[in-house]
Every structure is written in C-alpha cells, then in structure tokens.
Scaffold this motif. Structure first.
Motif, PDB file in Angstrom:
ATOM      1  N   MET A  74      75.113 -70.273 -35.772  1.00 11.36           N
ATOM      2  CA  MET A  74      75.529 -69.230 -35.001  1.00 11.36           C
ATOM      3  C   MET A  74      76.533 -68.757 -33.838  1.00 11.36           C
ATOM      4  O   MET A  74      77.834 -68.679 -34.295  1.00 11.36           O
ATOM      5  N   GLU A 129      79.050 -66.091 -33.746  1.00  9.30           N
ATOM      6  CA  GLU A 129      78.335 -64.964 -33.898  1.00  9.30           C
ATOM      7  C   GLU A 129      77.793 -64.968 -32.731  1.00  9.30           C
ATOM      8  O   GLU A 129      76.608 -63.835 -32.638  1.00  9.30           O
ATOM      9  N   ASP A 150      70.376 -66.396 -28.412  1.00  9.07           N
ATOM     10  CA  ASP A 150      71.134 -67.059 -29.312  1.00  9.07           C
ATOM     11  C   ASP A 150      72.207 -67.981 -29.435  1.00  9.07           C
ATOM     12  O   ASP A 150      72.645 -68.800 -30.090  1.00  9.07           O
ATOM     13  N   ILE A 206      66.755 -66.311 -37.643  1.00  9.62           N
ATOM     14  CA  ILE A 206      68.352 -66.831 -37.997  1.00  9.62           C
ATOM     15  C   ILE A 206      67.941 -68.492 -37.342  1.00  9.62           C
ATOM     16  O   ILE A 206      67.094 -68.696 -37.464  1.00  9.62           O
TER      17      ILE A 206
END
Length: 236
Positions: free
Chosen positions: A145, A150, A139, A234
């Motif tokens: 992100m 995040e 991620d 995502i």
C-alpha cells in the motif's frame, strides 16, 4: 465469567479510548502505562470500577515480568491482549539522516517490546477459550500500500519499518497459533490525530480509531495472522 483485557500504552490517545470502550463492554481492563503517575490518573479519570492500572514499560523485560505477576494476583487467564504501546521518533527525519541509535530505540519498543509481551502473556491467553492478541500497526507499514501511494506519504524509516516487522511477527505467530490459539491479528486504525504525530490535523479522533480496534477485539470472525484496517484485510 469475567473477561479480562490488557491494553498497553493506555494512559492517553487511542489506548485510553480502547480501555474505556472495552470496560463499557463489561471487560475487566488492565490499563497498562509506562508512567505510573499518568497511568493512575488515566485510570481514575475513567471512573469505572472494572479498570485496574498496571505499571508496564514494554522496553524493559523486568517491567513486563512485574506486570505479569501483578495480573496473576487478579486472574490466571487473559482473554485479550492489545499491544498498543509504541513510539515514533523519526517523524520529519529523512531515512539517510536517521541515527542508528534512534532506529534501535524504535525497534526496542515497537518490535522487541511487542514480541516480549506476546511471549510473556501467552500462557494466560491460552487459558481463555477465546484468547485474542491485537497488534496495533499502521497502513504505512504495508509495503504494497505504501509503494502504491495508498497511504499517507510519510517516508519514516524507523516507525514504518518497526511496524512492518510487527506485521511479520503477526504472520509468523499466526502460523504457529493456527490450530491451538490464541488468535493474533494486526489492526491499523488509520491516520489519527494524536501526540504520536504531534497532533497533526485531519485524522480520526482517538475515539473513532479506538472503535476500529475494539470492533475487531469483540468480533466473532477469525482473522488469525491477518492485517486489517476498518474495511477488512489489507496486504502486509
């Protein structure tokens, strides 16, 4: 009809658990590992007859070609390729202090190695009615992100940017494969306590993270060209 899967970087960690979970779902799984001794031990320790060790160093073109020939001795098609092998050499190193040689080495394995794996095994994946490629990402490679806070705040240029490049590769191959297959997607299992990060505490177990990957591997829903975590798509 037997389903065949190849998992790279599978002698330990998440890859090892992915091999176990796929084998338990009746796949014949090729356990790919760079170190022959450790790879053979890993395959033996799983104790399942539908697991075959394949010696493969994804940073070495000849090694990839040799693994392709080994697999052809068993099957002329592949249902699943999981590009799990990767290195992280710059944990704890500031981007301004990163050596260009380290950056090159990271990309050589994580990006160029994955690229060559896809090109080499594409003919076998195209022979399967449900061919699928999963690129294991992070991620922290999501520019959106990471910038929004995040993800874990690990500002590691080499590892993160090499995985961002894998996300770009996933998108572009996805555009090419759209109508004729195979399906290609990127999956981040999230923060996992493994050797890769020095067994940093507080993460998923390798089994929990592997389950996220195998769930997408076994899913009938099409996520071609997408990047996903356990909750779905995502931004990349």
């Amino acid at each position: 009809m037997t389903k065949f899967a190849l998992v790279t970087g599978a002698n330990k960690g998440i890859g090892y658990e992915v091999v176990r979970q796929l084998a338990e779902q009746d796949f014949h799984v090729f356990l790919g590992a760079r170190n022959e001794e450790l790879g053979k031990k890993a395959a033996e320790s799983l104790g399942l007859s539908n697991i075959t060790f394949i010696n493969i160093d994804i940073s070495n073109t000849q090694s990839i070609q040799n693994s392709f020939k080994q697999i052809l001795e068993v099957t002329d098609y592949l249902d699943l390729l999981i590009n799990n092998a990767g290195i992280a050499l710059d944990f704890g190193t500031l981007p301004s202090e990163l050596k260009v040689e380290t950056l090159r080495q990271t990309f050589d394995v994580n990006f160029f190695g994955t690229f060559q794996m896809i090109q080499t095994f594409l003919p076998l994946l195209r022979k399967s009615e449900s061919g699928k490629i999963i690129n294991v990402t992070t991620d922290m490679a999501s520019q959106t992100m990471f910038d929004n806070g995040e993800t874990a705040p690990l500002n590691i240029l080499g590892y993160n940017s090499s995985k961002t490049a894998i996300n770009s590769l996933t998108l572009t191959f996805g555009k090419e494969f759209e109508n004729k297959g195979p399906e290609i997607l990127g999956v981040t299992p999230g923060f996992t306590t493994t050797d890769l990060n020095g067994n940093m505490p507080g993460g998923n177990t390798t089994s929990e993270s592997a389950k996220i990957i195998t769930n997408y591997a076994l899913s009938n829903e099409n996520f071609n060209g997408k990047i996903l975590n356990k909750d779905g798509i995502i931004p990349w």
